[in-house]
Write a protein that holds these residues in place. Sequence first.
Motif, PDB file in Angstrom:
ATOM      1  N   GLN A  50       0.822  -1.198   0.000  1.00 61.07           N
ATOM      2  CA  GLN A  50       0.000   0.000   0.000  1.00 61.07           C
ATOM      3  C   GLN A  50       0.863   1.259   0.000  1.00 61.07           C
ATOM      4  N   SER A  51       2.037   1.164   0.592  1.00 61.34           N
ATOM      5  CA  SER A  51       2.921   2.322   0.640  1.00 61.34           C
ATOM      6  C   SER A  51       3.370   2.761  -0.752  1.00 61.34           C
ATOM      7  N   ILE A  52       3.286   1.877  -1.724  1.00 61.35           N
ATOM      8  CA  ILE A  52       3.611   2.224  -3.108  1.00 61.35           C
ATOM      9  C   ILE A  52       2.353   2.627  -3.866  1.00 61.35           C
ATOM     10  N   LEU A  53       1.288   1.856  -3.710  1.00 61.28           N
ATOM     11  CA  LEU A  53       0.084   2.090  -4.504  1.00 61.28           C
ATOM     12  C   LEU A  53      -0.693   3.337  -4.103  1.00 61.28           C
ATOM     13  N   ALA A  54      -0.806   3.607  -2.824  1.00 58.11           N
ATOM     14  CA  ALA A  54      -1.598   4.756  -2.375  1.00 58.11           C
ATOM     15  C   ALA A  54      -1.057   6.084  -2.926  1.00 58.11           C
ATOM     16  N   ILE A 110       5.999  10.784  -6.882  1.00 61.23           N
ATOM     17  CA  ILE A 110       5.735   9.367  -7.194  1.00 61.23           C
ATOM     18  C   ILE A 110       7.039   8.659  -7.541  1.00 61.23           C
ATOM     19  N   ILE A 111       7.857   9.290  -8.351  1.00 60.57           N
ATOM     20  CA  ILE A 111       9.150   8.684  -8.730  1.00 60.57           C
ATOM     21  C   ILE A 111      10.018   8.478  -7.499  1.00 60.57           C
ATOM     22  N   CYS A 112      10.065   9.469  -6.600  1.00 57.26           N
ATOM     23  CA  CYS A 112      10.864   9.333  -5.372  1.00 57.26           C
ATOM     24  C   CYS A 112      10.388   8.161  -4.523  1.00 57.26           C
ATOM     25  N   ILE A 113       9.083   8.004  -4.398  1.00 62.06           N
ATOM     26  CA  ILE A 113       8.535   6.914  -3.596  1.00 62.06           C
ATOM     27  C   ILE A 113       8.906   5.564  -4.196  1.00 62.06           C
ATOM     28  N   ILE A 114       8.777   5.443  -5.496  1.00 62.55           N
ATOM     29  CA  ILE A 114       9.099   4.169  -6.150  1.00 62.55           C
ATOM     30  C   ILE A 114      10.579   3.861  -6.035  1.00 62.55           C
ATOM     31  N   VAL A 115      11.428   4.857  -6.262  1.00 62.02           N
ATOM     32  CA  VAL A 115      12.880   4.649  -6.156  1.00 62.02           C
ATOM     33  C   VAL A 115      13.257   4.302  -4.719  1.00 62.02           C
ATOM     34  N   ALA A 116      12.703   5.028  -3.758  1.00 62.40           N
ATOM     35  CA  ALA A 116      13.020   4.759  -2.349  1.00 62.40           C
ATOM     36  C   ALA A 116      12.566   3.368  -1.945  1.00 62.40           C
ATOM     37  N   HIS A 117      11.408   2.955  -2.412  1.00 63.53           N
ATOM     38  CA  HIS A 117      10.916   1.618  -2.073  1.00 63.53           C
ATOM     39  C   HIS A 117      11.798   0.551  -2.700  1.00 63.53           C
ATOM     40  N   GLN A 142      15.708  -7.683   0.775  1.00 67.07           N
ATOM     41  CA  GLN A 142      14.700  -8.018   1.768  1.00 67.07           C
ATOM     42  C   GLN A 142      13.607  -8.844   1.104  1.00 67.07           C
ATOM     43  N   GLU A 143      12.925  -9.607   1.916  1.00 72.19           N
ATOM     44  CA  GLU A 143      11.779 -10.334   1.407  1.00 72.19           C
ATOM     45  C   GLU A 143      10.690  -9.334   1.074  1.00 72.19           C
ATOM     46  N   SER A 144       9.853  -9.657   0.094  1.00 76.31           N
ATOM     47  CA  SER A 144       8.796  -8.728  -0.295  1.00 76.31           C
ATOM     48  C   SER A 144       7.754  -8.569   0.793  1.00 76.31           C
ATOM     49  N   SER A 145       7.685  -9.518   1.726  1.00 78.56           N
ATOM     50  CA  SER A 145       6.684  -9.423   2.779  1.00 78.56           C
ATOM     51  C   SER A 145       7.254  -8.800   4.056  1.00 78.56           C
ATOM     52  N   HIS A 146       8.432  -8.159   3.952  1.00 84.87           N
ATOM     53  CA  HIS A 146       9.062  -7.551   5.119  1.00 84.87           C
ATOM     54  C   HIS A 146       8.164  -6.468   5.695  1.00 84.87           C
ATOM     55  N   ARG A 147       7.929  -6.526   6.982  1.00 84.31           N
ATOM     56  CA  ARG A 147       7.125  -5.530   7.681  1.00 84.31           C
ATOM     57  C   ARG A 147       8.007  -4.849   8.720  1.00 84.31           C
ATOM     58  N   LEU A 148       7.843  -3.555   8.857  1.00 87.29           N
ATOM     59  CA  LEU A 148       8.612  -2.816   9.840  1.00 87.29           C
ATOM     60  C   LEU A 148       8.005  -3.006  11.219  1.00 87.29           C
ATOM     61  N   ASP A 149       8.871  -3.219  12.201  1.00 91.48           N
ATOM     62  CA  ASP A 149       8.362  -3.253  13.570  1.00 91.48           C
ATOM     63  C   ASP A 149       8.446  -1.829  14.131  1.00 91.48           C
ATOM     64  N   ALA A 150       7.995  -1.634  15.349  1.00 90.71           N
ATOM     65  CA  ALA A 150       7.919  -0.296  15.943  1.00 90.71           C
ATOM     66  C   ALA A 150       9.290   0.369  16.023  1.00 90.71           C
ATOM     67  N   GLU A 151      10.315  -0.395  16.399  1.00 95.43           N
ATOM     68  CA  GLU A 151      11.654   0.186  16.515  1.00 95.43           C
ATOM     69  C   GLU A 151      12.178   0.667  15.163  1.00 95.43           C
ATOM     70  N   GLU A 152      11.956  -0.116  14.108  1.00 94.86           N
ATOM     71  CA  GLU A 152      12.396   0.289  12.772  1.00 94.86           C
ATOM     72  C   GLU A 152      11.646   1.540  12.302  1.00 94.86           C
ATOM     73  N   MET A 153      10.373   1.617  12.636  1.00 94.93           N
ATOM     74  CA  MET A 153       9.597   2.793  12.252  1.00 94.93           C
ATOM     75  C   MET A 153      10.109   4.040  12.956  1.00 94.93           C
ATOM     76  N   VAL A 154      10.465   3.905  14.224  1.00 92.29           N
ATOM     77  CA  VAL A 154      11.016   5.053  14.961  1.00 92.29           C
ATOM     78  C   VAL A 154      12.299   5.524  14.288  1.00 92.29           C
ATOM     79  N   VAL A 155      13.137   4.589  13.865  1.00 89.75           N
ATOM     80  CA  VAL A 155      14.384   4.953  13.179  1.00 89.75           C
ATOM     81  C   VAL A 155      14.071   5.734  11.905  1.00 89.75           C
TER      82      VAL A 155
END
Length: 130
Positions: free
Chosen positions: A48-52, A89-96, A103-116
């Motif tokens: 969703q972080s890419i599509l939205a 949009i280009i920045c988001i796609i490149v950053a992603h 990383q695996e495509s199903s990688h999810r950030l935990d709370a500590e990674e989000m804080v970083v």
Amino acid sequence: GEGKEENELTDWALTERPHKKSLTWYVGTIIFVAGSLLTFGSFGFAPQSILAPMECSQFVSNVFFARVILGEKITNRQIIGTAALIAGIICIIVAHTEASKGQESSHRLDAEEMVVYFTTKGFAFWVYMI
């Protein structure tokens, strides 16, 4: 009073609207609904972080169709805004793409990674720009 408001609502409901006679209106409504359903379905196939953020491409098409179909003049402000949307949009796609390397495509950030991520200078700059 209340009776007057009810009569106005009834009058509005019974008023014939010219757009209901327009084939363009019906085709546009069908395309809009189909696009919305396809967008909703696409969230199952990519993050969703890419599509939205890519949904803002509708504003790019609005500017294009306003010029081509309606003959509206495009202002410099609209051109700058559209360019900023495309760049975002280009920045988001490149950053992603960069973030997901290795990383695996199903990688999810935990709370500590989000804080970083949320405490970086880049994120602070992004928030400031908004």
